[in-house]
Design an enzyme around this catalytic site. Structure first.
Site, PDB file in Angstrom:
ATOM      1  N   GLY A  46       0.834  -1.192   0.000  1.00  0.00           N
ATOM      2  CA  GLY A  46       0.000   0.000   0.000  1.00  0.00           C
ATOM      3  C   GLY A  46       0.869   1.242   0.000  1.00  0.00           C
ATOM      4  O   GLY A  46       1.987   1.224   0.539  1.00  0.00           O
ATOM      5  N   GLN A  51       3.194   9.922   0.803  1.00  0.00           N
ATOM      6  CA  GLN A  51       4.485   9.243   0.954  1.00  0.00           C
ATOM      7  C   GLN A  51       5.425   9.535  -0.218  1.00  0.00           C
ATOM      8  O   GLN A  51       6.629   9.277  -0.135  1.00  0.00           O
ATOM      9  CB  GLN A  51       4.288   7.734   1.105  1.00  0.00           C
ATOM     10  CG  GLN A  51       3.552   7.360   2.387  1.00  0.00           C
ATOM     11  CD  GLN A  51       3.363   5.864   2.497  1.00  0.00           C
ATOM     12  OE1 GLN A  51       2.386   5.325   2.009  1.00  0.00           O
ATOM     13  NE2 GLN A  51       4.328   5.185   3.109  1.00  0.00           N
ATOM     14  N   CYS A  94       5.596  -0.016   7.259  1.00  0.00           N
ATOM     15  CA  CYS A  94       5.254   1.128   6.415  1.00  0.00           C
ATOM     16  C   CYS A  94       6.487   1.491   5.597  1.00  0.00           C
ATOM     17  O   CYS A  94       7.598   1.490   6.130  1.00  0.00           O
ATOM     18  CB  CYS A  94       4.849   2.304   7.303  1.00  0.00           C
ATOM     19  SG  CYS A  94       4.444   3.787   6.377  1.00  0.00           S
ATOM     20  N   LEU A  95       6.281   1.808   4.323  1.00  0.00           N
ATOM     21  CA  LEU A  95       7.420   2.163   3.462  1.00  0.00           C
ATOM     22  C   LEU A  95       8.100   3.441   3.944  1.00  0.00           C
ATOM     23  O   LEU A  95       9.254   3.687   3.600  1.00  0.00           O
ATOM     24  CB  LEU A  95       6.965   2.304   2.005  1.00  0.00           C
ATOM     25  CG  LEU A  95       6.495   0.990   1.360  1.00  0.00           C
ATOM     26  CD1 LEU A  95       5.950   1.258  -0.044  1.00  0.00           C
ATOM     27  CD2 LEU A  95       7.624  -0.029   1.305  1.00  0.00           C
ATOM     28  N   HIS A 136      -4.777   1.815   7.304  1.00  0.00           N
ATOM     29  CA  HIS A 136      -3.409   2.332   7.463  1.00  0.00           C
ATOM     30  C   HIS A 136      -3.158   3.442   6.432  1.00  0.00           C
ATOM     31  O   HIS A 136      -2.603   4.496   6.772  1.00  0.00           O
ATOM     32  CB  HIS A 136      -2.430   1.160   7.269  1.00  0.00           C
ATOM     33  CG  HIS A 136      -0.982   1.525   7.223  1.00  0.00           C
ATOM     34  ND1 HIS A 136      -0.057   1.021   8.120  1.00  0.00           N
ATOM     35  CD2 HIS A 136      -0.270   2.328   6.378  1.00  0.00           C
ATOM     36  CE1 HIS A 136       1.150   1.508   7.825  1.00  0.00           C
ATOM     37  NE2 HIS A 136       1.047   2.302   6.770  1.00  0.00           N
ATOM     38  N   GLU A 137      -3.608   3.219   5.187  1.00  0.00           N
ATOM     39  CA  GLU A 137      -3.366   4.213   4.126  1.00  0.00           C
ATOM     40  C   GLU A 137      -4.221   5.467   4.326  1.00  0.00           C
ATOM     41  O   GLU A 137      -3.752   6.583   4.103  1.00  0.00           O
ATOM     42  CB  GLU A 137      -3.611   3.603   2.740  1.00  0.00           C
ATOM     43  CG  GLU A 137      -2.784   2.367   2.409  1.00  0.00           C
ATOM     44  CD  GLU A 137      -1.294   2.519   2.647  1.00  0.00           C
ATOM     45  OE1 GLU A 137      -0.781   3.644   2.563  1.00  0.00           O
ATOM     46  OE2 GLU A 137      -0.643   1.498   2.944  1.00  0.00           O
ATOM     47  N   HIS A 140      -2.654   7.776   6.623  1.00  0.00           N
ATOM     48  CA  HIS A 140      -1.628   8.630   5.996  1.00  0.00           C
ATOM     49  C   HIS A 140      -2.248   9.917   5.441  1.00  0.00           C
ATOM     50  O   HIS A 140      -1.660  10.992   5.529  1.00  0.00           O
ATOM     51  CB  HIS A 140      -0.945   7.901   4.837  1.00  0.00           C
ATOM     52  CG  HIS A 140       0.179   7.005   5.247  1.00  0.00           C
ATOM     53  ND1 HIS A 140       1.280   7.448   5.930  1.00  0.00           N
ATOM     54  CD2 HIS A 140       0.397   5.677   5.043  1.00  0.00           C
ATOM     55  CE1 HIS A 140       2.118   6.444   6.132  1.00  0.00           C
ATOM     56  NE2 HIS A 140       1.605   5.345   5.606  1.00  0.00           N
TER      57      HIS A 140
HETATM   58 NI    NI Z   1       2.396   3.372   5.532  1.00  0.00          NI
END
Ligand code: NI
Length: 172
Positions: A46, A51, A94-95, A136-137, A140
């Site tokens: 995701g 991000q 998370c990235l 989660h997204e 963000h």
């Molecule tokens: Ni994330």
């Protein structure tokens, strides 16, 4: 398509509340394509636009298991319209917080309203990993990262480690 740079904590942009997309046009679709390529390359399941430093309410996801066919999903202006009382706990990563994981409890199922890649309104019931991933997204898009659910001590420790790893590495 092009790969974009992913920003890491504690970049203040990750605390930004993203604004809605007015119109799903060619520019929006190009960014979604680039986000998907960036997510696959990372690799991750995701990615939210913030991000890659774009404060727009856009998400790409693919929760297909390894070995399964790719199943890209695009969410524009997503909104949780219902959530279950039942909860699930996943070890989340998370990235933007590379190589750190922590258990996060979230509603096990959610109903999400959004615009798809073609700008059409959709509403899906999402469960399991899909439900956790979309929540989660969406976090963000509201300036929330999963480590915000941890104690301040644990969060600060993770941020320090990510900062040090970022500083010590050369990106070529
Ligand atoms: Ni994330």
């Amino acid at each position: 398509m092009a790969q974009l740079d992913i920003i890491n904590v504690p970049d203040p942009l990750l605390k930004t509340k993203s604004t809605p997309v007015d119109k799903v046009d060619a520019d929006v679709r190009r960014l979604l394509d680039d986000m998907l390529e960036t997510m696959y390359a990372a690799p991750g399941i995701g990615l939210a636009a913030i991000q890659v430093a774009v404060a727009k309410r856009m998400i790409v996801m693919d929760t297909a298991a390894e070995g399964e066919d790719k199943r890209p999903q695009f969410f524009i202006n997503p909104e949780v319209v219902w959530e279950s009382d039942e909860v699930n706990t996943y070890s989340e990563g998370c990235l933007s917080v590379p190589e750190h994981y922590a258990d996060v409890e979230r509603p096990a199922s959610v109903r999400v309203k959004y615009l798809d890649y073609d700008g059409n309104m959709q509403e899906d019931l999402m469960e399991g990993l899909n439900a956790t991933c979309i929540q989660h997204e969406i976090d963000h898009l509201n300036g929330v990262v999963f480590i915000d659910y941890l104690s301040r001590l644990k969060r600060n420790m993770i941020i320090k480690k990510v900062q040090k790893a970022t500083k010590d590495s050369v990106v070529l």
